[in-house]
Design a protein around this motif. Structure first.
Motif, short mmCIF file in Angstrom:
data_model
loop_
_atom_site.label_atom_id
_atom_site.label_comp_id
_atom_site.label_asym_id
_atom_site.label_seq_id
_atom_site.Cartn_x
_atom_site.Cartn_y
_atom_site.Cartn_z
N GLN A 157 0.84 -1.21 0.00
CA GLN A 157 0.00 0.00 0.00
C GLN A 157 0.88 1.27 0.00
O GLN A 157 0.55 2.23 -0.68
CB GLN A 157 -0.95 -0.01 1.19
CG GLN A 157 -2.06 -1.03 1.02
CD GLN A 157 -2.94 -1.15 2.25
OE1 GLN A 157 -2.58 -0.75 3.35
NE2 GLN A 157 -4.11 -1.76 2.06
N GLY A 160 2.10 1.78 -3.42
CA GLY A 160 1.02 2.26 -4.25
C GLY A 160 0.76 3.74 -4.07
O GLY A 160 0.47 4.47 -5.02
N ARG A 161 0.89 4.23 -2.82
CA ARG A 161 0.70 5.65 -2.54
C ARG A 161 1.86 6.48 -3.07
O ARG A 161 1.69 7.64 -3.42
CB ARG A 161 0.55 5.88 -1.04
CG ARG A 161 -0.80 5.44 -0.49
CD ARG A 161 -0.99 5.90 0.94
NE ARG A 161 -0.02 5.32 1.85
CZ ARG A 161 -0.19 4.21 2.54
NH1 ARG A 161 -1.32 3.53 2.42
NH2 ARG A 161 0.73 3.74 3.36
N LYS A 163 3.43 6.09 -5.81
CA LYS A 163 3.40 6.22 -7.28
C LYS A 163 2.66 7.47 -7.71
O LYS A 163 1.77 7.96 -7.21
CB LYS A 163 2.76 4.99 -7.92
CG LYS A 163 3.68 3.81 -7.86
CD LYS A 163 3.04 2.64 -8.56
CE LYS A 163 3.96 1.44 -8.52
NZ LYS A 163 3.41 0.30 -9.19
#
Length: 163
Positions: A157, A160-161, A163
């Motif tokens: 996660q 993902g943040r 990016k």
């Protein structure tokens, strides 16, 4: 080389259209076990997860049935060999590409409540694939796996943040 089994943990987020990625550690072991890029998947008979393995495990299933039947006899318990054989041999063989991508059938995703990612837990002759929420609902026997799952999900996660 003798197949060494499945160990370790990994997490991969879900892709589109039912695509998932077999993590490198497990991909390598499945290839060694299958002598091909074939992943065998089935619903676990007791836990709300999937069980995965390579093709070489097929050779062990009849012996496992014999052991389970013998144990049931010794303990004076019912044993339906046909039902158990159907459970053990009811797996699907899924091809995966060099990057480990495979398409999981919808019925397997539904049976194990698979969601936005998969946590992989090594189990020796097989490995389990979990929806993290399902694993977190397991008892204290799963404390180490739950801790690893939480850490790996948090890491994914965070990436993902970023990016």
């Amino acid at each position: 080389m003798l197949f060494g089994g499945y160990s370790g943990q990994a997490f991969t987020p879900a892709g589109d259209k039912g695509r998932y990625v077999l993590p490198p550690l497990f991909r390598k072991a499945v290839k060694e076990s299958s002598d091909a890029r074939i992943l065998c998947l089935a619903k676990h008979d007791r836990w709300n997860c999937l069980v995965g393995f390579g093709l070489s495990r097929k050779l062990e299933l009849e012996q496992q049935l014999d052991r389970e039947e013998e144990m049931a006899f010794k303990l004076n318990r019912e044993f339906d060999r046909e039902v158990r054989s159907s459970q053990l041999n009811g797996f699907v063989e899924l091809p995966f590409d060099d990057s480990g991508r495979f398409v999981m059938p919808e019925y397997l995703r539904d049976l194990a409540n698979v969601g936005e990612g998969l946590f992989f837990q090594g189990g020796g002759r097989f490995f389990t694939l979990w929806n993290p929420a399902e694993l977190l609902g397991m008892g204290d026997d799963w404390a180490a796996a739950k801790a690893a799952c939480k850490a790996l999900v948090d890491e994914a996660q965070a990436k993902g943040r970023a990016k």
